[in-house]
Design an enzyme around this catalytic site. Structure first.
Site, PDB file in Angstrom:
ATOM      1  N   PRO A  51       0.791  -1.229   0.000  1.00 53.71           N
ATOM      2  CA  PRO A  51       0.000   0.000   0.000  1.00 53.71           C
ATOM      3  C   PRO A  51       0.829   1.289   0.000  1.00 53.71           C
ATOM      4  O   PRO A  51       1.864   1.364   0.650  1.00 53.71           O
ATOM      5  CB  PRO A  51      -0.816  -0.105   1.293  1.00 53.71           C
ATOM      6  CG  PRO A  51      -0.145  -1.144   2.110  1.00 53.71           C
ATOM      7  CD  PRO A  51       0.503  -2.086   1.149  1.00 53.71           C
ATOM      8  N   ASN A  52       0.332   2.230  -0.767  1.00 59.04           N
ATOM      9  CA  ASN A  52       0.873   3.601  -0.874  1.00 59.04           C
ATOM     10  C   ASN A  52       2.189   3.687  -1.642  1.00 59.04           C
ATOM     11  O   ASN A  52       2.686   4.779  -1.913  1.00 59.04           O
ATOM     12  CB  ASN A  52       1.031   4.241   0.519  1.00 59.04           C
ATOM     13  CG  ASN A  52      -0.282   4.262   1.265  1.00 59.04           C
ATOM     14  OD1 ASN A  52      -1.272   4.764   0.740  1.00 59.04           O
ATOM     15  ND2 ASN A  52      -0.323   3.686   2.454  1.00 59.04           N
ATOM     16  N   ARG A  59       5.027  10.796  -2.661  1.00 59.30           N
ATOM     17  CA  ARG A  59       4.672  10.564  -1.257  1.00 59.30           C
ATOM     18  C   ARG A  59       5.857  10.879  -0.340  1.00 59.30           C
ATOM     19  O   ARG A  59       6.943  10.299  -0.529  1.00 59.30           O
ATOM     20  CB  ARG A  59       4.302   9.088  -1.125  1.00 59.30           C
ATOM     21  CG  ARG A  59       4.155   8.614   0.271  1.00 59.30           C
ATOM     22  CD  ARG A  59       4.173   7.080   0.327  1.00 59.30           C
ATOM     23  NE  ARG A  59       3.971   6.650   1.683  1.00 59.30           N
ATOM     24  CZ  ARG A  59       4.183   5.421   2.102  1.00 59.30           C
ATOM     25  NH1 ARG A  59       4.585   4.501   1.249  1.00 59.30           N
ATOM     26  NH2 ARG A  59       3.999   5.105   3.357  1.00 59.30           N
ATOM     27  N   TYR A  64      11.023   9.011   1.204  1.00 59.77           N
ATOM     28  CA  TYR A  64      11.055   7.973   0.159  1.00 59.77           C
ATOM     29  C   TYR A  64      11.686   8.420  -1.156  1.00 59.77           C
ATOM     30  O   TYR A  64      11.765   7.619  -2.092  1.00 59.77           O
ATOM     31  CB  TYR A  64       9.622   7.460  -0.096  1.00 59.77           C
ATOM     32  CG  TYR A  64       8.985   6.865   1.152  1.00 59.77           C
ATOM     33  CD1 TYR A  64       9.461   5.681   1.699  1.00 59.77           C
ATOM     34  CD2 TYR A  64       7.915   7.501   1.794  1.00 59.77           C
ATOM     35  CE1 TYR A  64       8.890   5.136   2.849  1.00 59.77           C
ATOM     36  CE2 TYR A  64       7.327   6.959   2.934  1.00 59.77           C
ATOM     37  CZ  TYR A  64       7.830   5.782   3.457  1.00 59.77           C
ATOM     38  OH  TYR A  64       7.264   5.236   4.596  1.00 59.77           O
ATOM     39  N   ASN A 113       8.018  -5.593  -0.577  1.00 55.56           N
ATOM     40  CA  ASN A 113       7.865  -4.452   0.320  1.00 55.56           C
ATOM     41  C   ASN A 113       6.366  -4.339   0.593  1.00 55.56           C
ATOM     42  O   ASN A 113       5.610  -3.818  -0.237  1.00 55.56           O
ATOM     43  CB  ASN A 113       8.403  -3.168  -0.319  1.00 55.56           C
ATOM     44  CG  ASN A 113       8.337  -1.994   0.652  1.00 55.56           C
ATOM     45  OD1 ASN A 113       7.709  -2.077   1.710  1.00 55.56           O
ATOM     46  ND2 ASN A 113       8.987  -0.893   0.291  1.00 55.56           N
ATOM     47  N   ALA A 116       3.019  -0.738   5.068  1.00 52.60           N
ATOM     48  CA  ALA A 116       2.550  -0.777   6.460  1.00 52.60           C
ATOM     49  C   ALA A 116       2.065  -2.176   6.872  1.00 52.60           C
ATOM     50  O   ALA A 116       2.087  -2.503   8.059  1.00 52.60           O
ATOM     51  CB  ALA A 116       1.446   0.247   6.653  1.00 52.60           C
ATOM     52  N   GLU A 137      12.498  -9.393   2.270  1.00 54.64           N
ATOM     53  CA  GLU A 137      11.684  -8.243   2.704  1.00 54.64           C
ATOM     54  C   GLU A 137      12.521  -6.977   2.512  1.00 54.64           C
ATOM     55  O   GLU A 137      13.706  -6.950   2.869  1.00 54.64           O
ATOM     56  CB  GLU A 137      11.328  -8.418   4.185  1.00 54.64           C
ATOM     57  CG  GLU A 137      10.554  -7.234   4.751  1.00 54.64           C
ATOM     58  CD  GLU A 137      10.304  -7.374   6.268  1.00 54.64           C
ATOM     59  OE1 GLU A 137      10.650  -8.417   6.859  1.00 54.64           O
ATOM     60  OE2 GLU A 137       9.772  -6.403   6.840  1.00 54.64           O
ATOM     61  N   HIS A 139      12.630  -2.585   2.763  1.00 58.63           N
ATOM     62  CA  HIS A 139      12.057  -1.282   3.132  1.00 58.63           C
ATOM     63  C   HIS A 139      12.974  -0.194   2.588  1.00 58.63           C
ATOM     64  O   HIS A 139      14.199  -0.286   2.728  1.00 58.63           O
ATOM     65  CB  HIS A 139      11.901  -1.142   4.647  1.00 58.63           C
ATOM     66  CG  HIS A 139      10.918  -2.129   5.187  1.00 58.63           C
ATOM     67  ND1 HIS A 139       9.560  -1.963   5.034  1.00 58.63           N
ATOM     68  CD2 HIS A 139      11.103  -3.306   5.832  1.00 58.63           C
ATOM     69  CE1 HIS A 139       8.938  -3.005   5.574  1.00 58.63           C
ATOM     70  NE2 HIS A 139       9.857  -3.834   6.060  1.00 58.63           N
ATOM     71  N   ARG A 146      12.725   4.967  12.836  1.00 60.73           N
ATOM     72  CA  ARG A 146      11.436   5.665  12.785  1.00 60.73           C
ATOM     73  C   ARG A 146      10.574   5.311  14.013  1.00 60.73           C
ATOM     74  O   ARG A 146      11.113   4.840  15.015  1.00 60.73           O
ATOM     75  CB  ARG A 146      10.739   5.325  11.458  1.00 60.73           C
ATOM     76  CG  ARG A 146      11.574   5.769  10.246  1.00 60.73           C
ATOM     77  CD  ARG A 146      10.889   5.491   8.936  1.00 60.73           C
ATOM     78  NE  ARG A 146       9.658   6.261   8.788  1.00 60.73           N
ATOM     79  CZ  ARG A 146       8.793   6.070   7.793  1.00 60.73           C
ATOM     80  NH1 ARG A 146       9.038   5.148   6.870  1.00 60.73           N
ATOM     81  NH2 ARG A 146       7.698   6.791   7.712  1.00 60.73           N
TER      82      ARG A 146
HETATM   83  C1  DQA Z   1       8.097   1.173   4.039  1.00 61.06           C
HETATM   84  C2  DQA Z   1       8.116   1.421   5.564  1.00 61.06           C
HETATM   85  C3  DQA Z   1       6.748   1.210   6.161  1.00 61.06           C
HETATM   86  O1  DQA Z   1       6.793   1.465   7.547  1.00 61.06           O
HETATM   87  C4  DQA Z   1       5.748   2.148   5.529  1.00 61.06           C
HETATM   88  O2  DQA Z   1       4.455   1.914   6.034  1.00 61.06           O
HETATM   89  C5  DQA Z   1       5.767   2.099   4.050  1.00 61.06           C
HETATM   90  C6  DQA Z   1       7.056   2.041   3.370  1.00 61.06           C
HETATM   91  C7  DQA Z   1       9.448   1.484   3.403  1.00 61.06           C
HETATM   92  O3  DQA Z   1       9.647   1.024   2.290  1.00 61.06           O
HETATM   93  O4  DQA Z   1      10.282   2.176   3.989  1.00 61.06           O
HETATM   94  O5  DQA Z   1       4.738   2.197   3.400  1.00 61.06           O
HETATM   95  O6  DQA Z   1       7.801  -0.178   3.824  1.00 61.06           O
END
Ligand code: DQA
Length: 184
Positions: A51-52, A59, A64, A113, A116, A137, A139, A146
């Protein structure tokens, strides 16, 4: 007497032949795996973004960055021409699970990835554990620097490894690690 000796000699030769074949086939396993890979085509690695992450580039750019994933993905494909890379993004938890299931027998490895959902989803963790594929995984941000809630991942323990905090380069690192793992 001569007949008995003849039979035991034949048996011994048979044993030697069987063990010889076992040794030869053990040595050739890697070659066979590589040949099969050649027959099947290039190594297939799927990147799943949760998501997102469709809004990358727009964003929270201070966290990011300013590059969209589509632009980054085009350059990633240039760097890893020997691999068949594909990319899937969704904002829905169930679709991540469906996509993971669809990898069985189709992909060699997955970069995930889950955004959240990484911090909350037991269902995605179960899906990862259910499919026998190496999954890394990823990020983009350093989640350990954070908020506390981002410092725990439900997924890390069922993934092959975790890459965190190198910006979009985290995906480069994940892909090259998976190539090494799949070649072994
Ligand atoms: C993320 C880190 C997560 O905490 C966050 O909710 C994201 C992006 C990252 O790539 O740093 O959506 O996965």
């Amino acid at each position: 007497m001569i007949r008995i000796m003849q039979v035991s000699c034949e048996r011994r030769l048979f044993f030697i032949y069987i063990n010889y074949r076992k040794i030869i086939s053990a040595c050739n396993l890697k070659a066979i795996a590589l040949t099969l890979q050649n027959i099947r085509g290039n190594m297939k690695i799927l990147i799943i973004n949760g998501p997102n992450l469709n809004l990358l580039g727009r964003r929270e750019p201070e966290i990011y960055g300013t590059t969209s994933f589509e632009d980054y993905f085009a350059s990633l494909k240039e760097r890893f021409k020997e691999v068949e890379l594909s990319y899937f993004q969704t904002n829905h938890e169930g679709e991540i699970i469906d996509k993971l299931h669809s990898c069985i027998g189709v992909c060699d490895a997955v970069v995930l990835n889950a955004g959240a959902y990484s911090h909350t989803s037991l269902a995605i963790a179960d899906a990862i554990a259910s499919i026998d594929l190496p999954i890394v995984e990823v990020h983009i941000s350093n989640v350990f620097a954070r908020e506390t809630i981002r410092q725990h991942s439900m997924l890390s323990s069922v993934c092959k490894g975790v890459i965190v905090g190198f910006g979009l380069k985290s995906y480069d690192l994940a892909v090259s690690s998976l190539i090494d793992i799949c070649k072994k």
